[in-house]
Motif scaffolding. Structure first.
Motif, PDB file in Angstrom:
ATOM      1  N   ARG A  69      -9.837  19.444  58.286  1.00 36.02           N
ATOM      2  CA  ARG A  69      -9.418  20.128  59.505  1.00 36.02           C
ATOM      3  C   ARG A  69      -9.359  19.166  60.692  1.00 36.02           C
ATOM      4  O   ARG A  69     -10.252  18.333  60.875  1.00 36.02           O
ATOM      5  CB  ARG A  69     -10.387  21.273  59.810  1.00 36.02           C
ATOM      6  N   ASP A  71      -9.708  18.739  64.607  1.00 34.08           N
ATOM      7  CA  ASP A  71     -10.359  19.466  65.702  1.00 34.08           C
ATOM      8  C   ASP A  71     -10.390  18.585  66.942  1.00 34.08           C
ATOM      9  O   ASP A  71      -9.902  17.447  66.934  1.00 34.08           O
ATOM     10  CB  ASP A  71     -11.761  19.945  65.316  1.00 34.08           C
ATOM     11  N   TRP A  75      -9.295  14.435  66.395  1.00 33.77           N
ATOM     12  CA  TRP A  75      -7.832  14.412  66.357  1.00 33.77           C
ATOM     13  C   TRP A  75      -7.265  12.998  66.336  1.00 33.77           C
ATOM     14  O   TRP A  75      -6.212  12.757  65.749  1.00 33.77           O
ATOM     15  CB  TRP A  75      -7.255  15.194  67.538  1.00 33.77           C
ATOM     16  N   TYR A  91      -3.259  23.138  63.416  1.00 29.15           N
ATOM     17  CA  TYR A  91      -4.103  22.910  64.595  1.00 29.15           C
ATOM     18  C   TYR A  91      -3.443  23.490  65.845  1.00 29.15           C
ATOM     19  O   TYR A  91      -4.072  24.227  66.623  1.00 29.15           O
ATOM     20  CB  TYR A  91      -4.347  21.412  64.773  1.00 29.15           C
TER      21      TYR A  91
END
Length: 351
Positions: A69, A71, A75, A91
Motif C-alpha cells: 500500500r 501511504d 509515497w 491511493y
C-alpha cells in the motif's frame, strides 16, 4: 463552443473507461478520457460512445495492485514506478473520497511537477482535462475519479529529464522556440530521444535563454503565449513528428487549464515546468524545414473541431481542442491557430 452535458454522456464514458488502465501495449497512453472530454465539450457527444466502442478494443484492464500500500509516509518509494500503477490509482481514489479535490491537487501538484515529461507528457495532459471538467462545477463521482486516475498515472510515470532547463535569460517565447536545437539522431521513441538531450549541442542553453516570469501576475499571459506559439509552430513544423509535436502545445495548455485551481505560489513553477515540456518535445522532434502555407483552413472554431471529430484520431482531436482555445481567446492568432489544425488532419492517419 463549450457545451453542457445534459445527456450524461461524459459521466457514462468515464465510468466505462475507469475499468481500463492508463496504458496499453507496454506503455502507450490511453487517450480516451481526454478525447471524450473534448468531444463532449465541443458539442459532439452523440459520437462519443461509437468512438469509444472502437478505441476501447485496444485498451487493457486496470493493472492489479502489488499488495504494498502507498501511504503518506512511504509515497516517495513508489514515485516513478510504473509497476505500481494500480497502487497509485487506488491511493488517489481513496484520497479523493476523503478530502476535497482541490486540496489533493494542491498538495500533489508540486510533488509531481518535476516529472511533467513522464509518460510523454500525457500525465499532465490527462490531469489538465480532468481539472477542466471539475472547474465546470459538476463534481460527480466519475469526474472526481478521473482526476484520481490522472494523478495516479502521473505518480507512476513520474520521470525527470536528464538535464532540465532553468530559464534565466531574456529571450521571448517565440524566439526561444525558434532557436531550440534538435537532437542529431532523431530515431526511436520519446524516452530514447529525451536521453539524447544532454549530448545535443546547445541544450539546455537555448531553453535556459528564455526570460522567466518575474512573479505570478505574469504567468497566465505567458502560459497563453506559450500555448499560442507552440500551436502556430506546429502549423509550420509538424513534419518533425506530427503526433508527438502535438504535445508541445497540449502539455502547456493542460497547465494553463489547471492554473485557476492552484494557489498563486505554484504559478511560477507551473510555467517553468510547462516550458520544460514544450522545449524538450520541440528539441526531440526537429523539423527538416518549414512547411508551405496551409490551404483550405477552416473559417471557424466549430468547423475546425468538426473536421477533427470526423478525422477521429485522438491526437488530432486533442490538438484541435487546444488550437480552438487559442482561436477563441486570442483573436489575433485565430487564423494561424485554425490553419494549424489542418496539419494534424493532413499528417496524422485518420481513424
Amino acid at each position: 463552443m463549450t457545451e453542457t452535458d445534459a445527456s450524461g454522456t461524459l459521466d457514462e464514458a468515464l465510468e466505462r473507461l475507469h475499468s481500463a488502465g492508463p496504458e496499453f501495449e507496454g506503455w502507450l497512453t490511453n487517450h480516451a478520457p481526454m478525447t471524450v472530454e473534448a468531444l463532449v465539450r465541443h458539442g459532439h457527444a452523440p459520437v462519443v460512445h461509437r468512438w469509444l466502442d472502437g478505441y476501447r478494443q485496444r485498451l487493457e484492464d486496470m493493472p492489479a495492485r502489488t499488495g504494498v500500500r502507498i501511504d503518506d509516509a512511504t509515497w516517495r518509494e513508489g514515485l516513478g514506478d510504473p509497476g505500481r500503477l494500480g497502487d497509485w490509482i487506488a491511493y488517489f481514489t481513496d484520497r479523493l473520497t476523503e478530502r476535497p479535490w482541490r486540496e489533493v491537487l494542491t498538495e500533489w501538484w508540486p510533488r509531481l511537477l518535476p516529472g511533467i515529461t513522464g509518460g510523454a507528457t500525457h500525465v499532465v495532459i490527462r490531469t489538465g482535462h480532468a481539472v477542466r471538467i471539475l472547474l465546470d462545477g459538476d463534481e460527480s463521482a466519475p469526474r472526481v475519479a478521473e482526476l484520481g486516475h490522472a494523478l495516479g498515472y502521473w505518480a507512476a510515470r513520474h520521470r525527470t529529464l536528464p538535464v532540465a532547463p532553468v530559464p534565466t535569460g531574456t529571450t521571448g517565447i517565440a524566439a526561444a522556440l525558434a532557436g531550440m536545437p534538435g537532437i542529431a539522431d532523431a530515431e526511436g521513441g520519446i524516452r530514447e530521444r529525451f536521453a539524447r538531450l544532454p549530448g545535443t549541442p546547445g541544450w539546455p542553453a537555448a531553453a535556459n535563454s528564455l526570460r522567466p516570469p518575474t512573479g505570478p501576475d505574469e504567468v497566465p499571459a505567458l502560459l497563453a503565449e506559450l500555448v499560442r506559439e507552440t500551436v502556430l509552430r506546429y502549423g509550420d513544423h509538424a513534419n518533425g513528428g506530427p503526433v508527438m509535436l502535438v504535445h508541445s502545445a497540449t502539455a502547456p495548455n493542460a497547465v494553463l487549464r489547471t492554473l485557476p485551481a492552484l494557489p498563486r505560489d505554484l504559478w511560477v513553477p507551473s510555467f517553468l515546468a510547462a516550458w520544460e515540456a514544450s522545449a524538450s518535445v520541440t528539441a526531440a522532434y526537429p523539423a527538416p524545414g518549414a512547411l508551405p502555407a496551409v490551404t483550405g483552413a477552416p473559417a471557424t472554431a466549430d468547423e475546425a473541431f468538426a473536421r477533427a471529430a470526423e478525422h477521429g484520431d485522438e491526437h488530432t482531436i486533442k490538438f484541435t481542442d487546444t488550437a480552438v482555445d487559442v482561436a477563441l481567446t486570442q483573436p489575433d492568432a485565430a487564423e494561424g491557430a485554425l490553419a494549424a489544425t489542418v496539419r494534424a488532419v493532413e499528417l496524422i492517419d485518420a481513424v
